[in-house]
Design a protein around this motif. Structure first.
Motif, PDB file in Angstrom:
ATOM      1  N   ARG A  10       8.681 -13.072  -8.793  1.00 25.93           N
ATOM      2  CA  ARG A  10       9.062 -13.114 -10.207  1.00 25.93           C
ATOM      3  C   ARG A  10       7.856 -12.780 -11.098  1.00 25.93           C
ATOM      4  NH1 ARG A  10      12.943 -16.579 -13.530  1.00 25.93           N
ATOM      5  NH2 ARG A  10      13.999 -16.883 -11.530  1.00 25.93           N
ATOM      6  N   GLU A  11       6.688 -13.238 -10.689  1.00 28.65           N
ATOM      7  CA  GLU A  11       5.476 -12.921 -11.444  1.00 28.65           C
ATOM      8  C   GLU A  11       5.236 -11.413 -11.464  1.00 28.65           C
ATOM      9  OE1 GLU A  11       0.701 -14.143 -11.478  1.00 28.65           O
ATOM     10  OE2 GLU A  11       2.081 -15.065 -10.037  1.00 28.65           O
ATOM     11  N   VAL A  12       5.493 -10.757 -10.344  1.00 23.48           N
ATOM     12  CA  VAL A  12       5.379  -9.297 -10.285  1.00 23.48           C
ATOM     13  C   VAL A  12       6.410  -8.659 -11.222  1.00 23.48           C
ATOM     14  CG1 VAL A  12       5.655  -7.256  -8.823  1.00 23.48           C
ATOM     15  CG2 VAL A  12       4.501  -9.287  -7.913  1.00 23.48           C
ATOM     16  N   ALA A  13       7.656  -9.120 -11.126  1.00 22.18           N
ATOM     17  CA  ALA A  13       8.749  -8.499 -11.874  1.00 22.18           C
ATOM     18  C   ALA A  13       8.588  -8.645 -13.379  1.00 22.18           C
ATOM     19  CB  ALA A  13      10.082  -9.098 -11.435  1.00 22.18           C
ATOM     20  N   THR A  14       7.936  -9.690 -13.825  1.00 18.69           N
ATOM     21  CA  THR A  14       7.803  -9.926 -15.269  1.00 18.69           C
ATOM     22  C   THR A  14       6.486  -9.397 -15.830  1.00 18.69           C
ATOM     23  OG1 THR A  14       6.987 -12.164 -14.790  1.00 18.69           O
ATOM     24  CG2 THR A  14       9.337 -11.916 -15.284  1.00 18.69           C
ATOM     25  N   ALA A  15       5.603  -8.897 -14.952  1.00 18.15           N
ATOM     26  CA  ALA A  15       4.343  -8.285 -15.421  1.00 18.15           C
ATOM     27  C   ALA A  15       4.638  -6.811 -15.702  1.00 18.15           C
ATOM     28  CB  ALA A  15       3.256  -8.438 -14.360  1.00 18.15           C
ATOM     29  N   LEU A  16       5.268  -6.547 -16.842  1.00 16.85           N
ATOM     30  CA  LEU A  16       5.812  -5.225 -17.115  1.00 16.85           C
ATOM     31  C   LEU A  16       4.787  -4.233 -17.630  1.00 16.85           C
ATOM     32  CD1 LEU A  16       9.250  -6.187 -18.711  1.00 16.85           C
ATOM     33  CD2 LEU A  16       8.757  -5.505 -16.356  1.00 16.85           C
ATOM     34  N   HIS A  17       3.625  -4.700 -18.028  1.00 15.86           N
ATOM     35  CA  HIS A  17       2.593  -3.792 -18.541  1.00 15.86           C
ATOM     36  C   HIS A  17       1.368  -3.860 -17.642  1.00 15.86           C
ATOM     37  CE1 HIS A  17       4.895  -2.986 -22.170  1.00 15.86           C
ATOM     38  NE2 HIS A  17       5.095  -4.290 -22.308  1.00 15.86           N
ATOM     39  N   GLY A  18       0.883  -2.687 -17.249  1.00 14.26           N
ATOM     40  CA  GLY A  18      -0.266  -2.623 -16.354  1.00 14.26           C
ATOM     41  C   GLY A  18      -1.573  -2.802 -17.083  1.00 14.26           C
ATOM     42  N   PRO A  19      -2.646  -2.808 -16.303  1.00 16.49           N
ATOM     43  CA  PRO A  19      -2.675  -2.598 -14.852  1.00 16.49           C
ATOM     44  C   PRO A  19      -2.282  -3.867 -14.084  1.00 16.49           C
ATOM     45  CG  PRO A  19      -4.898  -2.875 -15.675  1.00 16.49           C
ATOM     46  CD  PRO A  19      -4.007  -2.850 -16.888  1.00 16.49           C
ATOM     47  N   VAL A  20      -1.547  -3.660 -12.982  1.00 19.83           N
ATOM     48  CA  VAL A  20      -1.109  -4.749 -12.114  1.00 19.83           C
ATOM     49  C   VAL A  20      -1.411  -4.348 -10.678  1.00 19.83           C
ATOM     50  CG1 VAL A  20       0.847  -6.133 -11.300  1.00 19.83           C
ATOM     51  CG2 VAL A  20       0.758  -5.379 -13.692  1.00 19.83           C
ATOM     52  N   VAL A  21      -1.991  -5.257  -9.903  1.00 13.93           N
ATOM     53  CA  VAL A  21      -2.224  -5.012  -8.490  1.00 13.93           C
ATOM     54  C   VAL A  21      -1.525  -6.110  -7.696  1.00 13.93           C
ATOM     55  CG1 VAL A  21      -4.473  -6.205  -8.586  1.00 13.93           C
ATOM     56  CG2 VAL A  21      -3.927  -4.710  -6.644  1.00 13.93           C
ATOM     57  N   VAL A  22      -0.664  -5.698  -6.770  1.00 13.93           N
ATOM     58  CA  VAL A  22       0.085  -6.632  -5.939  1.00 13.93           C
ATOM     59  C   VAL A  22      -0.420  -6.514  -4.508  1.00 13.93           C
ATOM     60  CG1 VAL A  22       2.357  -7.380  -5.155  1.00 13.93           C
ATOM     61  CG2 VAL A  22       2.096  -6.347  -7.430  1.00 13.93           C
ATOM     62  N   LEU A  23      -1.041  -7.567  -4.017  1.00 14.45           N
ATOM     63  CA  LEU A  23      -1.465  -7.620  -2.619  1.00 14.45           C
ATOM     64  C   LEU A  23      -0.338  -8.277  -1.845  1.00 14.45           C
ATOM     65  CD1 LEU A  23      -5.172  -8.738  -3.184  1.00 14.45           C
ATOM     66  CD2 LEU A  23      -4.284  -6.425  -2.816  1.00 14.45           C
ATOM     67  N   ALA A  24       0.337  -7.488  -1.027  1.00 16.49           N
ATOM     68  CA  ALA A  24       1.582  -7.952  -0.402  1.00 16.49           C
ATOM     69  C   ALA A  24       1.483  -7.857   1.108  1.00 16.49           C
ATOM     70  CB  ALA A  24       2.760  -7.115  -0.904  1.00 16.49           C
ATOM     71  N   GLY A  25       1.553  -8.999   1.776  1.00 12.89           N
ATOM     72  CA  GLY A  25       1.519  -9.029   3.222  1.00 12.89           C
ATOM     73  C   GLY A  25       2.819  -8.516   3.821  1.00 12.89           C
ATOM     74  N   ALA A  26       2.792  -8.293   5.115  1.00  9.05           N
ATOM     75  CA  ALA A  26       3.979  -7.784   5.816  1.00  9.05           C
ATOM     76  C   ALA A  26       5.140  -8.760   5.680  1.00  9.05           C
ATOM     77  CB  ALA A  26       3.649  -7.561   7.293  1.00  9.05           C
ATOM     78  N   GLY A  27       6.319  -8.230   5.343  1.00 12.33           N
ATOM     79  CA  GLY A  27       7.517  -9.050   5.289  1.00 12.33           C
ATOM     80  C   GLY A  27       7.631  -9.958   4.088  1.00 12.33           C
ATOM     81  N   THR A  28       6.822  -9.720   3.066  1.00  9.68           N
ATOM     82  CA  THR A  28       6.816 -10.627   1.917  1.00  9.68           C
ATOM     83  C   THR A  28       7.715 -10.168   0.772  1.00  9.68           C
ATOM     84  OG1 THR A  28       4.833  -9.530   1.050  1.00  9.68           O
ATOM     85  CG2 THR A  28       4.503 -11.484   2.440  1.00  9.68           C
ATOM     86  N   GLY A  29       8.477  -9.111   0.973  1.00  8.35           N
ATOM     87  CA  GLY A  29       9.427  -8.681  -0.055  1.00  8.35           C
ATOM     88  C   GLY A  29       8.812  -7.848  -1.157  1.00  8.35           C
ATOM     89  N   LYS A  30       7.858  -6.981  -0.823  1.00  7.52           N
ATOM     90  CA  LYS A  30       7.208  -6.186  -1.866  1.00  7.52           C
ATOM     91  C   LYS A  30       8.167  -5.173  -2.488  1.00  7.52           C
ATOM     92  CE  LYS A  30       5.266  -2.672   1.245  1.00  7.52           C
ATOM     93  NZ  LYS A  30       6.059  -1.557   0.736  1.00  7.52           N
ATOM     94  N   THR A  31       9.024  -4.564  -1.651  1.00 11.60           N
ATOM     95  CA  THR A  31       9.972  -3.590  -2.209  1.00 11.60           C
ATOM     96  C   THR A  31      10.946  -4.278  -3.155  1.00 11.60           C
ATOM     97  OG1 THR A  31       9.786  -2.278  -0.177  1.00 11.60           O
ATOM     98  CG2 THR A  31      11.634  -1.796  -1.652  1.00 11.60           C
ATOM     99  N   ARG A  32      11.382  -5.470  -2.776  1.00 10.80           N
ATOM    100  CA  ARG A  32      12.243  -6.245  -3.659  1.00 10.80           C
ATOM    101  C   ARG A  32      11.533  -6.523  -4.985  1.00 10.80           C
ATOM    102  NH1 ARG A  32      16.297 -10.445  -3.613  1.00 10.80           N
ATOM    103  NH2 ARG A  32      16.762  -9.927  -1.463  1.00 10.80           N
TER     104      ARG A  32
END
Length: 680
Positions: A26-48
Motif C-alpha cells: 500500500r505504501e508503494v501504491a500511494t507513493a504516486l510521485h517519484g522518485p520512488v525505489v522499491v526493493l522487492a524480494g522474490a515472491g513479495t508481490g512487486k507486480t501487484r
C-alpha cells in the motif's frame, strides 16, 4: 457492460484498489510521485504493488493513463502487467519492454528525423558476424560466431565503442571469447558495424542507441516525448544496462517522476552488461527518494524461504533482503544424491509422475538446471514415465504450425459463430476439426506436444469465459495480442528450463537438478564476482518453488562411473548429509520432525538391517542409507511408502530398492513394542 467496465465498477472508490494490499504494498501504491525505489524480494508481490500503484494513480485522477510508461525486460512480464491493469479497469497505459517501447517511438520519429522508412531489424547476428569475420580474416565456427555475437552485444549495451573495446575489456578483467584476443574482437566489432551499414539493417541494440541519440540531440523530439510520457515505472531494475539507463535518462530529462522496482539478490545477467549499481545507488542519485522494502514472501513455504535466506546470508550478498514467509508450513526441502545422471533423470521423472498421479497439474511442476544441454536426459525420462513436458526456450508457442493453423480456423469461425452456443464449446468444435481430441494421445513426442499446444488454446478459452462474456472474436483478439507480446498460454506439461529462463516464473513443485560443482557454480565462473552471480542464480531457482522443492545432484556422469562428483559448494552445511547434520537439517525441516528423540531400539534394528544388506552386496553401509536417514525413520516410524518418501535422503530409487524392507523393520518394531506393553 464490457469486462473492463465491470472490473472498474467493482472497485468503486479509488481507495478500494488498496484493499487487497499489505501495508508495504500500500505504501508503494500511494507513493504516486517519484522518485520512488522499491526493493522487492522474490515472491513479495512487486507486480501487484506497481500495477495497483498505476491503477490508483489513474483512478484517483493523478495520472492520465496515456502519460504512463511502464517498462520491463520480457514480453511475458509486459503482457502480464497489461492484463493486471485491464483487470483493475485501467486501459491506455503503455506497458512494454524497453525494446518494444523504443521501437514504437523510433518508428514514429524516423521519417521526420532520419527520413524514409526505418531500417530492417535483424533478429540474429550470426550471419553478420560471420561476414565480419571473413572481412578481417578470422576463422570462425558456429560456437565462435555465437560467442562473438554475445561479446558485441555486451559492448554495445555497455556503451563501449568498438575502438575502445580492448581497453575497457582488459580494464574490467573481461576475457575475450575462446580462441581470440581483445584486439581481434575489436576489429571484428568494427567490421560488424560496416557490414550492417552496407546491408542497411540494424540490430536490437541499435534501436535503443539511435532513439536515445535522437532524444539527446533533437530538443524538439525530446520535448514531444516528454510531454507524452510524464510518469515512468521500471520493473526488474537490477537488470538495467548502461544503454537502457541512458535511454531512460533521455525519457526523463530533468524530471524525477520515476518508480523503480528490483531485487539485488536476483541480479543474474551481469555477463550481458546488466548492472545492479543503478538500483543500489538510486538514493545517491536521488537523495530524497522514497524507499519501500517488500519482504513478505507470499509465494513460498517457510521451508523454502529458510533455504533461500541461508543461501544469501552465507554468501554475504550485497543489498540482500531477508524474506519473511507468509504461507503455512509445507513439506521439508528434499536433498537427494543420485548415483549417476540417468538415475537422477529417472528419479526426478518418477517423482513428477507421482505428483501428477496425486492430483497436481503437470504445468505446476518444473525441472530447472544450469545449462540447456542438461534438458535432454529429463525429456527422455519424462517421456518414459508418461508425463507431458514443455521445454522453455525451445520453439516459441505462437510459431508452432498447429497454433498458427488453429488461429486461422478460429478467425474464420468468428465470422459465423452461433451467439447462442457457449464460446468454449465452439472452440472445442473448431479444434476438433483440426485434429484435437478431449483426451491426450497415447503417443509421446511430437504428437503429444501438438495436443498440448491446442489444449492450451482450449484452456485459454475457458479462462476468458470465466471472467465475463466472451466470443470467439474476443478470443482471437486475445491470441493476437498475446502473439505480439509472445505471452503464451499455459501448456499442461512439466516445464523444463534453465535457471536463467525460469526467472520471473513460479511453480508448486520445483526440482533443482544437476546441482554439482562445475555446473553450480559453472566452471566458467572464475572470478569472485562470477561465483557470486552463480549463487544469486541458485537463489532464483530456489525461490521459484511455492510448496515443494527438491535439490539433487549425481555422483557420476554415467552408470557404473567413478563417483567423483561433488555437490555444489553453495549447499555446504545446508545439505543434510554434510557436517553438523542435525543443525543444518533443522533449517530445512519442520521442527516436529527433528526432535532428535528417535526410538533407540528401532534405530539399532535399522542399523543391523543395513549392515546385512551392505554385507550381502559388498558395499559400504552408508551407501545403503545414512545414519541420519535411519534416525529420521526411527523418529517418524513411517507405515507407508508415502510417509517414507517424505523423509529427506530417500529418493525413488532407494524406496524401490529398500522401501519395503525398511517398512518391515518398523512394523516388527511396532509389534515388539505392542507385545512388551502387554506384559505390564
Amino acid at each position: 457492460m464490457s469486462s473492463v467496465a465491470n472490473s472498474a465498477a467493482s472497485f468503486g472508490h479509488p481507495d478500494a484498489i488498496l484493499d487487497a494490499l499489505d501495508p508495504e504494498q500500500r505504501e508503494v501504491a500511494t507513493a504516486l510521485h517519484g522518485p520512488v525505489v522499491v526493493l522487492a524480494g522474490a515472491g513479495t508481490g512487486k507486480t501487484r504493488a506497481i500495477t495497483h500503484r498505476i491503477a490508483y494513480g489513474v483512478r484517483s485522477g493523478v495520472y492520465k493513463p496515456t502519460t504512463v510508461l511502464a517498462v520491463t525486460f520480457t514480453a511475458r512480464a509486459a503482457g502480464e502487467m497489461r492484463t493486471r491493469l485491464r483487470d483493475l479497469g485501467v486501459v491506455g497505459v503503455q506497458a512494454r519492454t524497453f525494446h518494444a517501447a523504443a521501437l514504437r517511438q523510433l518508428g514514429y520519429f524516423w521519417p521526420r528525423v532520419i527520413g524514409g522508412a526505418p531500417s530492417r531489424i535483424v533478429e540474429h547476428k550470426a550471419a553478420l558476424v560471420a561476414e565480419a569475420a571473413r572481412l578481417v580474416g578470422v576463422s570462425v565456427d558456429r560456437v565462435a560466431v555465437r560467442d562473438l555475437a554475445s561479446e558485441i552485444e555486451w559492448a554495445k549495451v555497455s556503451l563501449v565503442a568498438a575502438e575502445d573495446y580492448a581497453r575497457r575489456a582488459l580494464a574490467e578483467g573481461r576475457p575475450a571469447p575462446a580462441g581470440f584476443d581483445h584486439q581481434q574482437v575489436a576489429r571484428l566489432a568494427t567490421a560488424y558495424e560496416e557490414v550492417k551499414g552496407e546491408r542497411g539493417v540494424m540490430d536490437f541494440e541499435d534501436v535503443l542507441q539511435i532513439l536515445a541519440g535522437i532524444l539527446a540531440e533533437n530538443r524538439t523530439v525530446a520535448e514531444e516525448v516528454r510531454a507524452q510520457y510524464r510518469h515512468f515505472v521500471v520493473d526488474e531494475y537490477q537488470d538495467v544496462s548502461p544503454l537502457q539507463q541512458f535511454l531512460l535518462d533521455q525519457w526523463l530529462g530533468d524530471r524525477s517522476d520515476l518508480c523503480v522496482v528490483g531485487d539485488p539478490s536476483q541480479t543474474i545477467y551481469s555477463f550481458t552488461g546488466a548492472s545492479p549499481r543503478y538500483l543500489l545507488d538510486f538514493r545517491k542519485r536521488f537523495p530524497r527518494a522514497h524507499e519501500v522494502r517488500l519482504v513478505r514472501d507470499y509465494r513460498s513455504t517457510p521451508q523454502v524461504v529458510r533455504l533461500a535466506n541461508e543461501l544469501l546470508r552465507r554468501g554475504r550478498v550485497t543489498g540482500a533482503l531477508e524474506l519473511r514467509a507468509q504461507r503455512p508450513a509445507g513439506p521439508p526441502v528434499a536433498f537427494t544424491a543420485y548415483d549417476d545422471d540417468d538415475a537422477e533423470a529417472a528419479g526426478v521423472a518418477a517423482k513428477a509422475a507421482r505428483l501428477v498421479a496425486e492430483g497436481m497439474r503437470a504445468s505446476e511442476i518444473a525441472v530447472l538446471y544450469r545449462t540447456n544441454a542438461q534438458s535432454q536426459a529429463f525429456e527422455a525420462a519424462l517421456a518414459d514415465a508418461g508425463v507431458g513436458y514443455q521445454v522453455r526456450g525451445g520453439e516459441r508457442f505462437f510459431q508452432r504450425k498447429e497454433v498458427r493453423d488453429a488461429i486461422v480456423l478460429l478467425r474464420g469461425a468468428a465470422r459465423s459463430a452461433d451467439p447462442d452456443q457457449p464460446m468454449p464449446e465452439q472452440v472445442r468444435d473448431v479444434l476438433t476439426s483440426a485434429g484435437w481430441s478431449p483426451a491426450p494421445p497415447a503417443a509421446r513426442g511430437a504428437a503429444r506436444e501438438r495436443w498440448d499446444a491446442m489444449a492450451a488454446l482450449v484452456g485459454l478459452a475457458d479462462d476468458l469465459a470465466r471472467t465475463g462474456p466472451a466470443t470467439i472474436a474476443s478470443l482471437v483478439a486475445e491470441l493476437e495480442e498475446r502473439a505480439a507480446a509472445q505471452h503464451a498460454p499455459t501448456v499442461d506439461g512439466v516445464t523444463l528450463a534453465s535457471l536463467h529462463a525460469a526467472k520471473g516464473l513460479e511453480w508448486d513443485a520445483v526440482f533443482l537438478a544437476g546441482m554439482n560443482e562445475g555446473l553450480m557454480p559453472i566452471s566458467l565462473a572464475e572470478t569472485d564476482d562470477a561465483v557470486a552471480e552463480e549463487r544469486r542464480l541458485l537463489y532464483v531457482g530456489v525461490t521459484r518453488a511455492r510448496v515443494r522443492l527438491e535439490v539433487s545432484y549425481a555422483r557420476s556422469r554415467a552408470p557404473g562411473g567413478r563417483a567423483s562428483r561433488k555437490r555444489t559448494r553453495f549447499l555446504d552445511d545446508l545439505w543434510p548429509e554434510a557436517g553438523g547434520v542435525r543443525r543444518s537439517a533443522a533449517r530445512s525441516r519442520p521442527r516436529e520432525l527433528l526432535t532428535g528423540e528417535h526410538d533407540a531400539a528401532l534405530f539399532e534394528a535399522l542399523r543391523e538391517w543395513r549392515r546385512q544388506v551392505a554385507a550381502e552386496n559388498d558395499q559400504p553401509a552408508y551407501t545403503v542409507l545414512t545414519d541420519q536417514v535411519l534416525a529420521a525413520v526411527a523418529e517418524v516410524r513411517p507405515t507407508s511408502t508415502m510417509q517414507l518418501a517424505r523423509i529427506q535422503g530417500i529418493g525413488p530409487v532407494k524406496i524401490d530398492r529398500y522401501g519395503a524392507a525398511v517398512l518391515a523393520v518398523v512394523a516388527r518394531s511396532d509389534d515388539a513394542s505392542g507385545d512388551a506393553s502387554k506384559k505390564f
